[in-house]
Scaffold this motif. Structure first.
Motif, mmCIF file in Angstrom:
data_model
loop_
_atom_site.group_PDB
_atom_site.id
_atom_site.type_symbol
_atom_site.label_atom_id
_atom_site.label_comp_id
_atom_site.label_asym_id
_atom_site.label_seq_id
_atom_site.Cartn_x
_atom_site.Cartn_y
_atom_site.Cartn_z
ATOM 1 N N UNK A 77 0.835 -1.219 0.000
ATOM 2 C CA UNK A 77 0.000 0.000 0.000
ATOM 3 C C UNK A 77 0.863 1.260 0.000
ATOM 4 N N UNK A 78 2.060 1.187 0.612
ATOM 5 C CA UNK A 78 2.963 2.349 0.615
ATOM 6 C C UNK A 78 3.551 2.579 -0.778
ATOM 7 N N UNK A 79 3.882 1.475 -1.450
ATOM 8 C CA UNK A 79 4.422 1.626 -2.805
ATOM 9 C C UNK A 79 3.337 2.102 -3.766
ATOM 10 N N UNK A 80 2.077 1.751 -3.434
ATOM 11 C CA UNK A 80 0.989 2.268 -4.256
ATOM 12 C C UNK A 80 0.891 3.786 -4.096
ATOM 13 N N UNK A 81 1.039 4.223 -2.852
ATOM 14 C CA UNK A 81 1.026 5.672 -2.597
ATOM 15 C C UNK A 81 2.189 6.337 -3.333
ATOM 16 N N UNK A 82 3.354 5.692 -3.296
ATOM 17 C CA UNK A 82 4.523 6.254 -3.993
ATOM 18 C C UNK A 82 4.244 6.375 -5.490
ATOM 19 N N UNK A 83 3.663 5.314 -6.074
ATOM 20 C CA UNK A 83 3.501 5.312 -7.534
ATOM 21 C C UNK A 83 2.338 6.177 -7.988
ATOM 22 N N UNK A 84 1.310 6.316 -7.130
ATOM 23 C CA UNK A 84 0.128 7.086 -7.551
ATOM 24 C C UNK A 84 0.274 8.572 -7.238
ATOM 25 N N UNK A 85 0.973 8.899 -6.137
ATOM 26 C CA UNK A 85 0.990 10.302 -5.704
ATOM 27 C C UNK A 85 2.392 10.925 -5.781
ATOM 28 N N UNK A 86 3.345 10.337 -5.041
ATOM 29 C CA UNK A 86 4.608 11.052 -4.831
ATOM 30 C C UNK A 86 5.531 11.027 -6.042
ATOM 31 N N UNK A 87 5.648 9.864 -6.706
ATOM 32 C CA UNK A 87 6.552 9.847 -7.876
ATOM 33 C C UNK A 87 6.000 10.690 -9.029
ATOM 34 N N UNK A 88 4.688 10.596 -9.331
ATOM 35 C CA UNK A 88 4.185 11.492 -10.391
ATOM 36 C C UNK A 88 4.457 12.965 -10.082
ATOM 37 N N UNK A 89 4.316 13.358 -8.816
ATOM 38 C CA UNK A 89 4.561 14.760 -8.458
ATOM 39 C C UNK A 89 6.036 15.101 -8.652
ATOM 40 N N UNK A 90 6.920 14.183 -8.252
ATOM 41 C CA UNK A 90 8.361 14.449 -8.417
ATOM 42 C C UNK A 90 8.722 14.520 -9.903
ATOM 43 N N UNK A 91 8.117 13.629 -10.699
ATOM 44 C CA UNK A 91 8.421 13.604 -12.141
ATOM 45 C C UNK A 91 7.965 14.884 -12.831
ATOM 46 N N UNK A 92 6.907 15.479 -12.304
ATOM 47 C CA UNK A 92 6.404 16.720 -12.885
ATOM 48 C C UNK A 92 7.418 17.850 -12.688
ATOM 49 N N UNK A 93 8.060 17.831 -11.536
ATOM 50 C CA UNK A 93 9.053 18.877 -11.250
ATOM 51 C C UNK A 93 10.359 18.621 -11.957
ATOM 52 N N UNK A 94 10.702 17.324 -12.092
ATOM 53 C CA UNK A 94 11.996 16.968 -12.677
ATOM 54 C C UNK A 94 11.817 15.616 -13.392
ATOM 55 N N UNK A 95 11.912 15.591 -14.721
ATOM 56 C CA UNK A 95 11.631 14.348 -15.453
ATOM 57 C C UNK A 95 12.616 13.219 -15.136
ATOM 58 N N UNK A 96 13.773 13.557 -14.566
ATOM 59 C CA UNK A 96 14.692 12.496 -14.128
ATOM 60 C C UNK A 96 15.129 12.753 -12.692
ATOM 61 N N UNK A 97 14.208 12.517 -11.754
ATOM 62 C CA UNK A 97 14.552 12.804 -10.354
ATOM 63 C C UNK A 97 15.715 11.949 -9.885
ATOM 64 N N UNK A 98 16.516 12.523 -8.976
ATOM 65 C CA UNK A 98 17.633 11.740 -8.415
ATOM 66 C C UNK A 98 17.105 10.903 -7.247
ATOM 67 N N UNK A 99 17.328 9.592 -7.342
ATOM 68 C CA UNK A 99 16.726 8.665 -6.377
ATOM 69 C C UNK A 99 17.806 7.805 -5.733
ATOM 70 N N UNK A 100 17.687 7.618 -4.400
ATOM 71 C CA UNK A 100 18.661 6.809 -3.657
ATOM 72 C C UNK A 100 17.924 5.807 -2.773
ATOM 73 N N UNK A 101 18.204 4.532 -2.987
ATOM 74 C CA UNK A 101 17.712 3.483 -2.087
ATOM 75 C C UNK A 101 18.863 3.146 -1.131
#
Ligand SMILES: C[S@@+](CC[C@H](N)C(=O)[O-])C[C@H]1O[C@@H](n2cnc3c(N)ncnc32)[C@H](O)[C@@H]1O
Length: 258
Positions: A77-101
């Motif tokens: 459910x958390x990854x669903x939130x990431x994919x539906x809300x937070x990543x789309x928002x980040x992609x809108x600001x920056x088409x290649x966001x810098x991501x660190x796991x």
């Protein structure tokens, strides 16, 4: 007088550079006791001398201390939130966001994010940095071959789309692998590898002392670009998030204020 455990911590630090001080003592004692029994030693001092003489046993020691269980879409459910809300928002600001796991273990977390990105942007070509202190886990991650049990939370269709069957296991496809760079990194000692729009650090700090946790969250805050997001594990709520400068987007997603 210095205790048996303190002696062990200091000697291990000298021998390997590994800082046991930041890990909860009771957990480490419990975890190491079976390992110590299996090699026939009765004290931490004896265990240190055993490790010094038999460095091939250091891997087992590190693995026991830094347990690395993981799975794809851990807490779906958390990854669903990431994919539906937070990543789309980040992609809108920056088409290649810098991501660190950070504390990526055997790669499931980083590949999960890579698959989500490919769903959102089919030709996605940005990179995800995935780091861990455990070199064996990183080797496993880079090989990308998983038993079916780790794949049980995959959304429908992902198995066929992003994996190839290999014997009883499944290998992650090259197009997913190409998005992830694995690198050795100690969160407690090494300089942070740059600034990011999204940092995932999940199920890692549970083993750290309160002091180590606090220092780490401060460093994560500093390593986020304004508006960037820290995604923590399902039991890792940051209670002083506001004090640190975060806005709580929801439990487990914290945004650095603009
Ligand atoms: C339980 S796994 C979490 C894996 C993944 N993040 C997840 O949630 O499924 C914890 C990982 O933290 C790593 N770890 C422990 N101490 C670390 C440190 N000081 N620096 C970097 N990684 C560390 C361990 O090696 C292990 O792979």
């Amino acid at each position: 007088m210095i205790s048996d455990y303190d002696y062990f911590k200091a000697k291990i630090h000298k021998l390997t550079g590994f800082d046991l001080d930041s890990y909860k003592e009771q957990q480490i004692r419990r975890r190491l006791s079976t390992l110590m029994q299996s090699v026939g030693v009765n004290s931490f001092a004896e265990y240190y001398h055993f490790l010094e003489k038999n460095p091939q046993h250091l891997d087992a020691f590190f693995q026991r201390v830094t347990i690395n269980v993981s799975e794809f879409f851990r807490n779906p459910e958390r990854f669903q939130e990431l994919s539906k809300i937070h990543l789309p928002a980040l992609l809108k600001r920056n088409p290649q966001p810098r991501i660190w796991s950070a504390g990526t273990s055997t790669g499931e977390e980083a590949y999960t994010v890579a698959m989500i990105l490919l769903e959102l942007v089919p030709r996605y070509q940005g990179k995800i940095l995935a780091t861990d202190i455990d070199r064996e886990a990183l080797d496993f991650a880079a090989a990308g071959l998983y038993p079916p049990g780790r794949l049980r939370n995959l959304p429908p269709g992902y198995l066929e789309k992003y994996f190839l069957p290999e014997g009883d296991n499944y290998r992650i496809k090259d197009r997913v692998k190409a998005l992830v760079t694995f690198r050795h990194h100690d969160l407690l000692q090494d300089p942070f590898p740059g600034t990011f729009d999204l940092i995932l650090c999940r199920n890692v700090v549970i083993y750290f002392t309160e002091k180590a946790k606090e220092r780490l969250y401060k460093r994560f805050y500093e390593a986020l670009n304004p508006g960037g997001i820290l995604f923590t594990g399902a039991t890792e709520q940051i209670f002083n998030s506001r004090e640190l400068g975060f806005t709580d987007l929801s439990p487990f997603f914290y945004q650095r204020r603009e």
